[in-house]
Design a protein around this motif. Structure first.
Motif, mmCIF file in Angstrom:
data_model
loop_
_atom_site.group_PDB
_atom_site.id
_atom_site.type_symbol
_atom_site.label_atom_id
_atom_site.label_comp_id
_atom_site.label_asym_id
_atom_site.label_seq_id
_atom_site.Cartn_x
_atom_site.Cartn_y
_atom_site.Cartn_z
ATOM 1 N N GLY A 97 0.655 -1.155 -0.117
ATOM 2 C CA GLY A 97 0.070 0.045 0.001
ATOM 3 C C GLY A 97 0.719 1.239 -0.043
ATOM 4 N N TRP A 98 1.917 1.197 -0.381
ATOM 5 C CA TRP A 98 2.776 2.437 -0.528
ATOM 6 C C TRP A 98 2.455 3.637 -1.319
ATOM 7 C CZ3 TRP A 98 6.648 3.540 -4.553
ATOM 8 C CH2 TRP A 98 6.399 3.050 -5.668
ATOM 9 N N ILE A 99 1.610 3.295 -2.572
ATOM 10 C CA ILE A 99 1.322 4.420 -3.376
ATOM 11 C C ILE A 99 0.339 5.156 -2.798
ATOM 12 C CG2 ILE A 99 0.250 5.080 -5.747
ATOM 13 C CD1 ILE A 99 1.800 2.403 -6.530
ATOM 14 N N GLU A 100 -0.783 4.765 -2.233
ATOM 15 C CA GLU A 100 -2.085 5.440 -1.798
ATOM 16 C C GLU A 100 -1.767 6.614 -0.917
ATOM 17 O OE1 GLU A 100 -3.540 1.187 -2.801
ATOM 18 O OE2 GLU A 100 -1.493 2.168 -2.141
ATOM 19 N N PRO A 101 -1.152 6.463 0.280
ATOM 20 C CA PRO A 101 -0.555 7.800 1.107
ATOM 21 C C PRO A 101 -0.067 8.800 0.218
ATOM 22 C CG PRO A 101 0.092 6.007 2.309
ATOM 23 C CD PRO A 101 -0.330 5.535 0.793
ATOM 24 N N VAL A 102 0.740 8.716 -0.731
ATOM 25 C CA VAL A 102 1.443 9.730 -1.253
ATOM 26 C C VAL A 102 0.585 10.340 -2.578
ATOM 27 C CG1 VAL A 102 3.435 10.054 -2.975
ATOM 28 C CG2 VAL A 102 3.535 8.454 -1.311
ATOM 29 N N ILE A 103 -0.258 9.613 -3.255
ATOM 30 C CA ILE A 103 -1.039 10.065 -4.220
ATOM 31 C C ILE A 103 -2.364 10.991 -3.450
ATOM 32 C CG2 ILE A 103 -2.800 9.608 -5.999
ATOM 33 C CD1 ILE A 103 0.042 9.172 -6.829
ATOM 34 N N THR A 104 -2.885 10.546 -2.454
ATOM 35 C CA THR A 104 -3.594 11.212 -1.578
ATOM 36 C C THR A 104 -3.176 12.633 -1.009
ATOM 37 O OG1 THR A 104 -4.727 9.178 -0.479
ATOM 38 C CG2 THR A 104 -5.061 11.121 0.480
ATOM 39 N N ILE A 117 1.039 20.911 -5.457
ATOM 40 C CA ILE A 117 2.198 20.010 -5.311
ATOM 41 C C ILE A 117 2.454 19.341 -6.619
ATOM 42 C CG2 ILE A 117 2.696 17.674 -4.076
ATOM 43 C CD1 ILE A 117 0.780 18.453 -1.942
ATOM 44 N N ALA A 118 3.567 19.467 -6.865
ATOM 45 C CA ALA A 118 4.038 18.792 -8.163
ATOM 46 C C ALA A 118 4.984 17.541 -7.967
ATOM 47 C CB ALA A 118 5.359 19.778 -8.797
ATOM 48 N N VAL A 119 5.594 17.317 -7.012
ATOM 49 C CA VAL A 119 6.481 16.241 -6.427
ATOM 50 C C VAL A 119 6.183 15.853 -5.286
ATOM 51 C CG1 VAL A 119 8.871 15.613 -6.397
ATOM 52 C CG2 VAL A 119 8.194 16.774 -8.357
ATOM 53 N N ALA A 120 6.292 14.441 -4.755
ATOM 54 C CA ALA A 120 6.322 13.968 -3.359
ATOM 55 C C ALA A 120 7.376 12.714 -3.168
ATOM 56 C CB ALA A 120 4.989 13.782 -3.131
ATOM 57 N N SER A 160 12.753 7.179 -5.695
ATOM 58 C CA SER A 160 11.328 7.020 -5.564
ATOM 59 C C SER A 160 10.766 8.351 -5.512
ATOM 60 C CB SER A 160 10.945 6.230 -4.468
ATOM 61 O OG SER A 160 9.619 6.262 -4.446
ATOM 62 N N MET A 161 10.401 8.877 -6.851
ATOM 63 C CA MET A 161 9.905 10.317 -7.019
ATOM 64 C C MET A 161 8.736 10.276 -7.720
ATOM 65 S SD MET A 161 11.327 13.348 -9.412
ATOM 66 C CE MET A 161 12.353 14.018 -8.424
ATOM 67 N N PHE A 162 7.707 10.597 -6.988
ATOM 68 C CA PHE A 162 6.237 10.707 -7.638
ATOM 69 C C PHE A 162 6.086 12.321 -7.972
ATOM 70 C CE2 PHE A 162 5.983 7.394 -4.472
ATOM 71 C CZ PHE A 162 4.747 6.806 -4.762
ATOM 72 N N CYS A 199 6.197 12.591 2.337
ATOM 73 C CA CYS A 199 5.090 11.721 2.744
ATOM 74 C C CYS A 199 5.305 10.762 3.852
ATOM 75 C CB CYS A 199 4.074 11.045 1.862
ATOM 76 S SG CYS A 199 2.526 10.230 2.406
ATOM 77 N N ALA A 200 5.161 10.999 5.173
ATOM 78 C CA ALA A 200 5.805 10.242 6.034
ATOM 79 C C ALA A 200 4.921 8.911 6.357
ATOM 80 C CB ALA A 200 5.530 11.006 7.560
ATOM 81 N N GLN A 201 3.881 8.712 5.476
ATOM 82 C CA GLN A 201 3.044 7.560 5.879
ATOM 83 C C GLN A 201 3.134 6.665 4.794
ATOM 84 O OE1 GLN A 201 1.517 11.075 5.897
ATOM 85 N NE2 GLN A 201 1.921 10.646 8.107
ATOM 86 N N SER A 202 4.089 6.572 3.957
ATOM 87 C CA SER A 202 4.606 5.676 3.163
ATOM 88 C C SER A 202 6.063 5.315 3.274
ATOM 89 C CB SER A 202 4.343 6.195 1.637
ATOM 90 O OG SER A 202 4.893 5.446 0.882
#
Length: 345
Positions: free
Chosen positions: A98-105, A113-116, A175-177, A216-219
């Motif tokens: 589930g690593w993607i969900e917190p960052v996209i949220t 927000i351009a990058v996370a 790991s750049m979103f 994002c600390a949640q991922s």
């Protein structure tokens, strides 16, 4: 999330079949519902492409005709990928489902927000941060990057001290979103960097235009590190010093960059002396070559990645108004929490 945005995990590979074999299963277990997984290959000769085709036929492969490095490789591959979000992911990274969900949220919560980036921890020592990104990247007044959780070569254990998400200066390319529209707006990476610090340059250009870079600390993910160039490689030393000078030259007004880099001549000369005392002559020569490159290109204009006029902003969130090298070696501040908070913009 109703109508989840399209996300593409894009892994750039060059002769990394051993990492693909080891880490692809965790990537394929990601639970984001609207997801593509793409491997861009920089003309590997180790059977990487054949391995993916045989074992993971659902993964899309985009083949480059040569090794264009991290920058040119991603620029060419992402031009062929359609998604709302790109995740640039190193091949030597293990991810939980589930690593993607917190960052996209987090990124969906603010159009600026351009990058996370997620929390990046060490694969071989999972209670510690990893050198490449830790808990988000920052930069000092002299252009030296550092991380929350890693200053110079000192890496902290994760004891829950960085559990607050927030704005940072740069996100690690491990790991750049990034939202596709902002990748396109900025023209992607600057090809001249080849590898190392290209993500800092991209984030700096985005921040200069008023966009946000977030942690994002949640991922959290786990990065092996040193997958292509290990820390003892003089070519890596050259790229780090050369690209850091190029980074400052590009993103500060000309005369301010000249002042900063003049100071850097002194600081980097000290780094050369340190390499020499450690018997690392090739690394010392790499630092010299980096400054020779800068001297040859000091008046060069034009950035192949730039679109529109250059914008400068000298007070950006995540910039440290001080010298991290001085603080680390002279003042003995080896942790992020030990730095003077009033010196951060």
């Amino acid at each position: 999330m109703n109508n989840p945005p399209k996300v593409a995990i894009v892994i750039l590979n060059w002769n990394g079949v051993k990492h693909l074999c080891r880490f692809l299963p965790s990537v394929l277990a990601s639970t984001w519902p609207n997801l593509d997984i793409v491997v861009g290959d920089n003309a590997s000769t180790d059977g990487s492409v054949e391995f993916i085709q045989s074992n993971y036929p659902s993964i899309k492969i985009i083949k480059n005709d040569s090794n264009y490095g991290f920058t040119g490789g991603y620029n060419r591959v992402l031009a062929q990928v359609e998604a709302d979000y790109y995740i640039l992911l190193n091949s030597d990274v293990e991810v939980p489902p589930g690593w993607i969900e917190p960052v996209i949220t987090l990124m969906e919560s603010d159009p600026l927000i351009a990058v996370a980036a997620p929390k990046i921890k060490a694969y071989n020592q999972k209670d510690s941060f990893e050198h490449a990104g830790a808990a988000g990247g920052f930069i000092d007044s002299f252009g030296y990057p550092f991380c929350r959780g890693r200053i110079v070569y000192e890496v902290e254990q994760d004891k829950g001290q960085y559990e607050q998400s927030g704005e940072i200066f740069w996100a690690s390319g491990a790991s750049m979103f990034i939202k596709k529209k902002y990748w396109d707006e900025m023209g992607g990476f600057d090809d001249r960097f080849f590898a190392h610090m290209e993500e800092i340059d991209l984030c700096w250009r985005l921040k200069n235009k008023g966009y946000k870079i977030m942690y994002c600390a949640q991922s959290e993910i786990f990065h092996l590190g040193g997958g292509t160039l290990n820390t003892e490689n003089p070519f890596k030393t050259y790229l780090n010093f050369r690209n850091n000078l190029l980074l400052v030259k590009k993103n500060l007004p000309f005369w301010k960059s000249v002042i900063v880099i003049s100071a850097r001549f002194v600081l980097d000369f000290m780094a050369m002396l340190r390499f020499l005392t450690e018997g690392k002559r090739r690394d010392a020569w790499a630092v010299s070559r980096a400054h020779q490159y800068y001297a040859r290109h000091i008046f060069e204009k034009g950035d192949p990645a730039r679109r529109g006029p250059q914008v400068y902003n000298s007070k950006l969130t995540g910039m440290y108004h001080g010298c991290i090298i001085w603080d680390f070696f002279i003042k003995k501040h080896t942790t992020f929490t030990g730095l003077d908070r009033e010196r951060f913009y």
